[in-house]
Scaffold this active site. Structure first.
Site, PDB file in Angstrom:
ATOM      1  N   CYS A  82      47.152  40.431  39.546  1.00  0.00           N
ATOM      2  CA  CYS A  82      47.576  41.711  38.980  1.00  0.00           C
ATOM      3  C   CYS A  82      48.831  41.672  38.102  1.00  0.00           C
ATOM      4  CB  CYS A  82      47.799  42.714  40.113  1.00  0.00           C
ATOM      5  SG  CYS A  82      46.402  42.895  41.233  1.00  0.00           S
ATOM      6  N   HIS A 138      53.085  47.983  39.579  1.00  0.00           N
ATOM      7  CA  HIS A 138      53.113  46.606  40.095  1.00  0.00           C
ATOM      8  C   HIS A 138      53.944  45.659  39.239  1.00  0.00           C
ATOM      9  CE1 HIS A 138      50.719  43.328  42.470  1.00  0.00           C
ATOM     10  NE2 HIS A 138      51.932  43.544  42.956  1.00  0.00           N
TER      11      HIS A 138
END
Length: 442
Positions: A82, A138
């Site tokens: 990610c 993130h």
């Protein structure tokens, strides 16, 4: 029951080698700056959508987006996980330049994308764009690294790698839902919340050009459907998540049409990496999330700009998530920054059908916790791979996209050449080149 359907600082020689900083050719002036929407799926397998041949998951809205726009058949996420992919996508730089070569885990509360990085929203704000992020960040846990500190006017979402879709808590059990920089409590299923807030942003900002970044959490674990608070790690639950993701993307696209914004809005869709073992399908590629096999880094990729891009076209050019930086700025008729290396290239002219991209080189580097580093490079139809067991591979991707025949022993000179290219790239993005050096001959 829900009414929703169930599921430079220097211009390096390497940039020239890789085809970076390609001038946008043949672009036509627009009467106004287009809106730009990036739709990002999380852990979606390459083979988990209808337009790539998925047999058991229905994605009619994404299939329609493909029919109305351009599909890139050789598109890559910059990382197999990610955070690295998101860092590259938003900065136009290899993630290694900003120290985000691996995942920012929930217990690493002091890390984040450096503020010196220039993100798409920061660049577009200088040209009159409103900017919003709804979904997964993130790229940093402390507020000093929040999206609101890096160019986003509006932010509703979470900062961890994943959260419970209903309780909105992270892996450590901490609440992780924010409105700008304040904690938010909300009971909506996360995928629905992201679509709702994206639509509301469109309504608030439709009278000026806007950049809307929609990083969904679906279908990342925990595997929870829109009516399933109890997680279950199976394909059936994953299917529910992907189908609801597709439905939610359809809501956003339908709203652009309702507000008569379709023809002045560029829409991009991709996943941040490949699907995970057990539930995801990366066909026809080998490997999964976390690996540099094609299944870990190849992504479905769509681009639509009605009236500007042809419909239902497939393109074979090699592109990557980091190319969205240059492409978005080109669409906004904004110049690229001159104070830093930009590794991505604009493919706007390719979408318009006006030209192609010359051969280029893409490099990948990833090291999971307590494992050796993986390396990969794609160049001129060939791929070099060093896996996490120290095994080297050489594949002729143009003839073997499933990576079934290792040609390393048969092509020692090519293998050595690709190693040399890779080492040059790694030194460059790691900042260890003493001075710009001539790359190996192309």
């Amino acid at each position: 029951m829900s009414n929703d359907p169930a599921p430079v600082t220097r211009r390096t020689a390497l940039q020239a080698l890789a085809g970076a900083q390609i001038a946008v050719r043949g672009t036509r002036p627009r009467p106004s700056k287009p809106n730009i929407v990036i739709l990002l799926a999380d852990d979606l397998g390459h083979g988990d959508v209808g337009f790539t041949g998925c047999p058991d998951i229905r994605t009619p809205h994404l299939d329609q987006l493909a029919a109305e726009g351009v599909r890139f058949t050789h598109a890559y996420a910059n990382g197999p996980v990610c955070s690295p992919t998101r860092a590259a996508l938003l900065t136009g730089q290899y993630q290694q330049r900003n120290g985000v070569g691996d995942v920012l885990y929930a217990d690493q509360r002091d890390r984040g994308l450096p503020l010196k990085a220039l993100l798409i929203p920061e660049a577009l704000k200088q040209h009159g764009y409103a900017t919003g992020l709804f979904g997964k960040w993130h790229l940093g846990y402390p507020k000093e690294f929040f999206p609101t500190r890096q160019g986003f006017d509006e932010f509703i979402g979470f900062v961890a790698g994943n959260i419970d879709y209903f309780a909105h808590t992270d892996r450590l059990g901490q609440r992780d839902l924010w409105k700008r920089e304040e904690a938010l409590r909300d009971r909506r299923y996360m995928t629905r919340l992201i679509a709702d807030e994206s639509i509301a942003f469109i309504d608030r900002r439709r009278d000026q050009p806007f950049f809307l970044y929609v990083p969904f959490s679906a279908p990342h674990a925990p595997f929870q459907g829109p009516e399933d608070k109890k997680a279950a790690g199976n394909r059936a639950m994953y299917r529910k998540m992907v189908e609801y993701l597709d439905f939610s993307i359809g809501r956003i696209l339908d709203h652009l049409k309702k507000r008569e914004l379709e023809e002045n809005t560029v829409v991009f869709f991709m996943s941040d990496n490949g699907g995970v073992p057990g539930v995801g399908r990366n066909a026809p590629f080998r490997g999964f999330k976390g690996s540099l096999w094609e299944g870990g880094i190849r992504t479905p990729f769509l681009a639509r700009w009605k009236g500007e891009f042809p419909a239902g076209v497939s393109r074979p050019e090699v592109i990557a998530g980091m190319d969205l930086f240059s492409t978005c700025l080109a669409a906004a008729q904004a110049p690229l920054p001159l104070d830093r290396a930009i590794d991505g290239v604009s493919f706007l002219h390719v979408c318009r059908g006006e030209d192609t991209l010359p051969p280029r080189m893409l490099c990948f580097n990833y090291q999971a916790p307590n494992q050796p580093a993986q390396r990969a490079m794609v160049r001129r139809g060939w791929k070099y791979l060093l896996d996490n067991k120290g095994q080297e591979y050489l594949f002729h991707l143009d003839k073997d996209e499933g990576e079934t025949e290792n040609l390393a022993a048969k092509e020692p000179e090519r293998l050595a050449e690709m190693r040399e290219y890779y080492e040059f790239w790694l030194k460059d993005v790691s900042g260890t080149l003493v001075k710009p050096a001539a790359p190996p001959p192309d």
